[in-house]
Design an enzyme around this catalytic site. Sequence first.
Site, PDB file in Angstrom:
ATOM      1  NE  ARG A 135      -3.548  -2.340   2.622  1.00 28.47           N
ATOM      2  CZ  ARG A 135      -4.424  -2.578   3.594  1.00 28.47           C
ATOM      3  NH1 ARG A 135      -4.637  -1.670   4.525  1.00 28.47           N
ATOM      4  NH2 ARG A 135      -5.078  -3.728   3.627  1.00 28.47           N
ATOM      5  CD  GLU A 142      -7.689  -1.225  11.366  1.00 33.04           C
ATOM      6  OE1 GLU A 142      -7.607  -2.003  10.406  1.00 33.04           O
ATOM      7  OE2 GLU A 142      -7.889   0.002  11.243  1.00 33.04           O
ATOM      8  CB  SER A 154     -10.548  -3.714   9.529  1.00 40.24           C
ATOM      9  OG  SER A 154     -11.680  -2.904   9.340  1.00 40.24           O
ATOM     10  NE  ARG A 206      -1.253  -1.646  11.589  1.00 42.80           N
ATOM     11  CZ  ARG A 206      -2.147  -0.682  11.448  1.00 42.80           C
ATOM     12  NH1 ARG A 206      -3.239  -0.681  12.204  1.00 42.80           N
ATOM     13  NH2 ARG A 206      -1.965   0.290  10.569  1.00 42.80           N
ATOM     14  NE  ARG A 246      -0.968   4.999   9.008  1.00 41.38           N
ATOM     15  CZ  ARG A 246      -2.258   4.660   9.019  1.00 41.38           C
ATOM     16  NH1 ARG A 246      -2.799   4.159   7.925  1.00 41.38           N
ATOM     17  NH2 ARG A 246      -2.986   4.815  10.103  1.00 41.38           N
TER      18      ARG A 246
END
Length: 432
Positions: A265, A352, A355, A394, A280
């Site tokens: 991403r 997070e 999701s 994460r 991130r």
Amino acid sequence: MLDIKQLREAPDTVTSLLQRRLPELSIDAILALDERRLSLLSEEELLRSKRNALNKQLAERKKAGESADDIIEATRCLSERVKQIETEKNALDTEQQALLLSMPNLPHPQTPEGRSADDNVTLRTWGDALKNRFQQSQSVLPHWDVATQFGLIDFERGVKIAKSRFSVFRADGARLARALIQFMLNTHTQEGGYEEISPPYLVNRASMTATGQLPKFEEDLFRLDGDDLFLIPTAEVPVTNLYAGEILEAHQLPLRFAAYTPCFRREAGSAGQDTRGLIRQHQFDKVELVKLVTPEQADEEYAQLIADAERILELLELPYRAVQLCAGDLGFGAARCVDLEVWMPAQGVYREISSCSHFSDFQARRANLKYRRQLDAKATLLHTINGSGLAVGRTVAAILENYQKPDGTVEIPAVLRPYFPGGQSVLKAFSA
């Protein structure tokens, strides 16, 4: 993608639901195009009927040996207008399709009201987030410091060989990431009944459009210009598209898939936000859960998918909370969403880590994913569900912060020790 029939038949209801997301959302432009398109269809049908009648008259004149120049000219004029209508109609179809593809999904009735993350609802918490299991007398180090100290992750060389927000996992850091992937896949396939999938990491434009990444989020994607292929941002894309354009039978559903892939991403809109460490990254590993279900199965299967992701966190003994997103904070394609947020003690916040989204028939309409209730029944759209089970980077970050010991070392979660040589219990710096 939204159903144009629903927009025609219940425009006020659709508008009201969309404006739960954003007050400025409107379907007026779509309906104006649709009205013009329907008007052209009516005109085209009338003209074709007139042309058929003229063709009959032409046959009669020829049979009688009479002149038919006027009929031939009238037929030519009608045919030209029909061609004009077809051209205009195709242009309207393209414009309307583009508008429909840019419109987000309708919120589920159970999605709470709200405009931002501040309005999200905490459903439950698990574990003691305020008490680190080992450290009570000193503050917990952030995961990037621990990773650097023990040579688990090389952030600087990741930047050198790629660019910012790329990392190199090394030694026990690489082994920890690999152990997590295998542990997650084993748990989901052996206990959760998911079929393991290893999909391509590159997909075409149609696949990206089907799951909702295109056209809206193209700037966040990595694309190969020569082939118009995209590096996947999540395994959701290739796995959801496995049966695109096909018709399944009801007895085949639900289909449950678990897939490990790297994810890519650009995160174009996130400059300066959580860019330190592993939160991130431009490239990260993830185990994704995807389900294809009937509408009747959707609620139960969605709840179970969330529970399956939660089980990984509980087996790892990582404190977390489950948060239901409000309408204004929903992702583009989701009708409802529950985020699982893991506790990060060094920062004193939840982050997070999964999701879990229910898309209703939004993705299925874009991908033409259908099923038949009975062999002779008309094919109808199925529902899609997915969620991370979990994001590996994460999870590594959470372990490095939650499993720190007073002596500065980091314990390996008990469920991961079988994946380390000799049941190793502590992460170690590499020594040749």
